[in-house]
Motif scaffolding. Structure first.
Motif, PDB file in Angstrom:
ATOM      1  N   TRP A 235      29.443  40.334 -36.808  1.00  0.00           N
ATOM      2  CA  TRP A 235      28.173  39.915 -36.210  1.00  0.00           C
ATOM      3  C   TRP A 235      27.649  40.978 -35.256  1.00  0.00           C
ATOM      4  N   ARG A 236      26.365  41.252 -35.354  1.00  0.00           N
ATOM      5  CA  ARG A 236      25.733  42.225 -34.461  1.00  0.00           C
ATOM      6  C   ARG A 236      24.238  41.963 -34.447  1.00  0.00           C
ATOM      7  N   GLY A 237      23.524  42.728 -33.645  1.00  0.00           N
ATOM      8  CA  GLY A 237      22.072  42.614 -33.593  1.00  0.00           C
ATOM      9  C   GLY A 237      21.600  41.282 -33.028  1.00  0.00           C
ATOM     10  N   PRO A 238      20.421  40.808 -33.458  1.00  0.00           N
ATOM     11  CA  PRO A 238      19.836  39.573 -32.912  1.00  0.00           C
ATOM     12  C   PRO A 238      20.732  38.350 -33.064  1.00  0.00           C
ATOM     13  N   LEU A 239      21.506  38.268 -34.168  1.00  0.00           N
ATOM     14  CA  LEU A 239      22.398  37.127 -34.347  1.00  0.00           C
ATOM     15  C   LEU A 239      23.413  37.058 -33.210  1.00  0.00           C
ATOM     16  N   ALA A 240      24.049  38.186 -32.911  1.00  0.00           N
ATOM     17  CA  ALA A 240      25.064  38.211 -31.858  1.00  0.00           C
ATOM     18  C   ALA A 240      24.451  37.951 -30.485  1.00  0.00           C
ATOM     19  N   THR A 241      23.285  38.551 -30.206  1.00  0.00           N
ATOM     20  CA  THR A 241      22.686  38.367 -28.886  1.00  0.00           C
ATOM     21  C   THR A 241      22.194  36.937 -28.685  1.00  0.00           C
ATOM     22  N   ARG A 242      21.767  36.267 -29.759  1.00  0.00           N
ATOM     23  CA  ARG A 242      21.371  34.856 -29.617  1.00  0.00           C
ATOM     24  C   ARG A 242      22.571  33.997 -29.211  1.00  0.00           C
ATOM     25  N   TRP A 243      23.727  34.258 -29.805  1.00  0.00           N
ATOM     26  CA  TRP A 243      24.937  33.538 -29.399  1.00  0.00           C
ATOM     27  C   TRP A 243      25.281  33.846 -27.939  1.00  0.00           C
ATOM     28  N   LEU A 244      25.132  35.104 -27.550  1.00  0.00           N
ATOM     29  CA  LEU A 244      25.417  35.491 -26.167  1.00  0.00           C
ATOM     30  C   LEU A 244      24.480  34.783 -25.191  1.00  0.00           C
ATOM     31  N   TYR A 245      23.187  34.783 -25.499  1.00  0.00           N
ATOM     32  CA  TYR A 245      22.231  34.111 -24.619  1.00  0.00           C
ATOM     33  C   TYR A 245      22.516  32.617 -24.545  1.00  0.00           C
ATOM     34  N   GLY A 246      22.885  32.020 -25.682  1.00  0.00           N
ATOM     35  CA  GLY A 246      23.192  30.596 -25.686  1.00  0.00           C
ATOM     36  C   GLY A 246      24.397  30.258 -24.822  1.00  0.00           C
ATOM     37  N   GLY A 247      25.462  31.054 -24.943  1.00  0.00           N
ATOM     38  CA  GLY A 247      26.646  30.830 -24.116  1.00  0.00           C
ATOM     39  C   GLY A 247      26.363  31.031 -22.649  1.00  0.00           C
ATOM     40  N   ALA A 248      25.584  32.078 -22.312  1.00  0.00           N
ATOM     41  CA  ALA A 248      25.239  32.333 -20.911  1.00  0.00           C
ATOM     42  C   ALA A 248      24.405  31.190 -20.338  1.00  0.00           C
ATOM     43  N   ALA A 249      23.484  30.647 -21.135  1.00  0.00           N
ATOM     44  CA  ALA A 249      22.658  29.527 -20.671  1.00  0.00           C
ATOM     45  C   ALA A 249      23.520  28.302 -20.397  1.00  0.00           C
ATOM     46  N   LEU A 250      24.500  28.039 -21.264  1.00  0.00           N
ATOM     47  CA  LEU A 250      25.399  26.901 -21.040  1.00  0.00           C
ATOM     48  C   LEU A 250      26.210  27.081 -19.766  1.00  0.00           C
ATOM     49  N   LEU A 251      26.697  28.300 -19.521  1.00  0.00           N
ATOM     50  CA  LEU A 251      27.450  28.551 -18.291  1.00  0.00           C
ATOM     51  C   LEU A 251      26.568  28.398 -17.058  1.00  0.00           C
ATOM     52  N   LEU A 252      25.316  28.837 -17.166  1.00  0.00           N
ATOM     53  CA  LEU A 252      24.393  28.686 -16.047  1.00  0.00           C
ATOM     54  C   LEU A 252      24.162  27.210 -15.736  1.00  0.00           C
ATOM     55  N   LEU A 253      24.050  26.403 -16.770  1.00  0.00           N
ATOM     56  CA  LEU A 253      23.888  24.965 -16.576  1.00  0.00           C
ATOM     57  C   LEU A 253      25.156  24.334 -16.007  1.00  0.00           C
ATOM     58  N   ALA A 254      26.308  24.906 -16.346  1.00  0.00           N
ATOM     59  CA  ALA A 254      27.575  24.292 -15.978  1.00  0.00           C
ATOM     60  C   ALA A 254      27.706  24.144 -14.473  1.00  0.00           C
ATOM     61  N   TYR A 255      27.521  25.217 -13.729  1.00  0.00           N
ATOM     62  CA  TYR A 255      27.686  25.119 -12.276  1.00  0.00           C
ATOM     63  C   TYR A 255      26.350  25.173 -11.563  1.00  0.00           C
ATOM     64  N   VAL A 256      25.598  26.236 -11.781  1.00  0.00           N
ATOM     65  CA  VAL A 256      24.345  26.417 -11.050  1.00  0.00           C
ATOM     66  C   VAL A 256      23.372  25.287 -11.367  1.00  0.00           C
ATOM     67  N   GLY A 257      23.232  24.948 -12.642  1.00  0.00           N
ATOM     68  CA  GLY A 257      22.290  23.902 -13.021  1.00  0.00           C
ATOM     69  C   GLY A 257      22.675  22.543 -12.479  1.00  0.00           C
ATOM     70  N   SER A 258      23.958  22.167 -12.665  1.00  0.00           N
ATOM     71  CA  SER A 258      24.395  20.853 -12.194  1.00  0.00           C
ATOM     72  C   SER A 258      24.350  20.761 -10.675  1.00  0.00           C
ATOM     73  N   ARG A 259      24.733  21.843  -9.981  1.00  0.00           N
ATOM     74  CA  ARG A 259      24.673  21.822  -8.517  1.00  0.00           C
ATOM     75  C   ARG A 259      23.239  21.761  -8.028  1.00  0.00           C
ATOM     76  N   PHE A 260      22.315  22.449  -8.708  1.00  0.00           N
ATOM     77  CA  PHE A 260      20.909  22.396  -8.295  1.00  0.00           C
ATOM     78  C   PHE A 260      20.384  20.966  -8.395  1.00  0.00           C
ATOM     79  N   VAL A 261      20.694  20.296  -9.487  1.00  0.00           N
ATOM     80  CA  VAL A 261      20.226  18.919  -9.660  1.00  0.00           C
ATOM     81  C   VAL A 261      20.804  18.014  -8.579  1.00  0.00           C
ATOM     82  N   LEU A 262      22.112  18.142  -8.314  1.00  0.00           N
ATOM     83  CA  LEU A 262      22.759  17.277  -7.333  1.00  0.00           C
ATOM     84  C   LEU A 262      22.313  17.595  -5.907  1.00  0.00           C
ATOM     85  N   GLU A 263      22.258  18.887  -5.564  1.00  0.00           N
ATOM     86  CA  GLU A 263      21.951  19.273  -4.193  1.00  0.00           C
ATOM     87  C   GLU A 263      20.479  19.101  -3.850  1.00  0.00           C
ATOM     88  N   ILE A 264      19.597  19.526  -4.756  1.00  0.00           N
ATOM     89  CA  ILE A 264      18.184  19.609  -4.420  1.00  0.00           C
ATOM     90  C   ILE A 264      17.395  18.408  -4.942  1.00  0.00           C
TER      91      ILE A 264
END
Length: 272
Positions: A235-264
């Motif tokens: 896997w390379r090119g746009p296919l690989a980067t789409r998976w990377l962006y998807g995983g990064a978005a999930l990680l962002l939601l995991a802590y930063v996203g959930s804490r933002f909802v709870l705190e703010i």
């Protein structure tokens, strides 16, 4: 009220000065022209050092009325951005990374300001003696995946320019080198994230399938699939980067996203 808007008292004075210096340094680095390389490096390094001091004061709870560690969605973003800027500062001395300095400097300024306005919740005691290691590993994985996303974005831009027959890639680096760097950061981030999840499972009593856990595990699965797909199917090119962006978005939601909802949004006490 779980979170005050900005630190108060002694903490405000302790955090305000490095925050201001970091803001000015990053903004200057974003505005200075590329022809003044020494000035760019100096202002960016000044902002980066002040940013590190602001993170230490904020997360360490220096100046707070009680002893403890303070953390939240904004300090997590700030520490992540600091690590991404550290990667850029090192790489830019050895490799041409044109076209990203202004964006990174502005993102750094935004992260510093956000952490000052929303400094997080002060916790006098950790749930376990292993909890700090879990937090450090989690933030380190955020930084590594953030660096991978940065390189993937440069890789996508370079490929788009080549498709349009433009002479030079914005990064100034060969595509294969950019691709190797991207997946090195993905691989390192995956190892660190795996360690963070293991330590989290170790000290969490009882184990909770909350939003943070679910999104973290989903992100881990996406990155595992990406690395397996690259190894097995190339896997390379746009296919690989789409998976990377998807995983990064999930990680962002995991802590930063959930804490933002709870705190703010909900104003409820979040769990670490």
């Amino acid at each position: 009220m779980i979170l005050s808007f900005g630190p108060a008292g002694t903490a405000a004075w302790a955090l305000g000065l490095p925050t201001l210096v970091a803001l000015l340094g990053y903004l200057a680095a974003a505005l200075v022209g590329t022809e003044r390389e020494a000035a760019v490096r100096g202002t960016l390094m000044t902002g980066w050092i002040a940013h590190a001091l602001a993170i230490a004061i904020d997360i360490g709870g220096i100046g707070a009325p009680i002893t403890g560690a303070r953390f939240g969605f904004a300090p997590a973003l700030s520490a992540t951005m600091w690590l991404v800027l550290a990667v850029y500062a090192v790489e830019s001395r050895f490799l041409p990374l044109a076209g990203v300095r202004r964006t990174l400097a502005l993102l750094g300024a935004a992260a510093v300001l956000l952490a000052f306005l929303f400094p997080g919740e002060l916790r006098p005691h950790a749930l376990s003696r292993w909890a700090p290691l879990h937090w450090v590993l989690g933030i380190a994985s955020y930084g590594l995946f953030g660096a991978a996303v940065l390189h993937a974005a440069m890789l996508n831009r370079a490929e788009q320019q080549m498709r349009h027959h433009e002479a030079a890639a914005p990064s100034g680096m060969p595509l294969l080198r950019l691709e190797r760097l991207t997946f090195r950061f993905v691989g390192a981030g995956f190892i660190v994230l795996s360690a963070a999840l293991l330590f989290g499972a170790w000290f969490a009593q009882p184990w909770r399938w909350d939003h943070k856990t679910v999104f973290s595990m989903l992100g881990w699965v996406v990155f595992a699939a990406l690395l397996a797909g690259r190894r097995a199917f190339g896997w390379r090119g746009p296919l690989a980067t789409r998976w990377l962006y998807g995983g990064a978005a999930l990680l962002l939601l995991a802590y930063v996203g959930s804490r933002f909802v709870l705190e703010i949004l909900l104003q409820r006490p979040p769990t670490l």
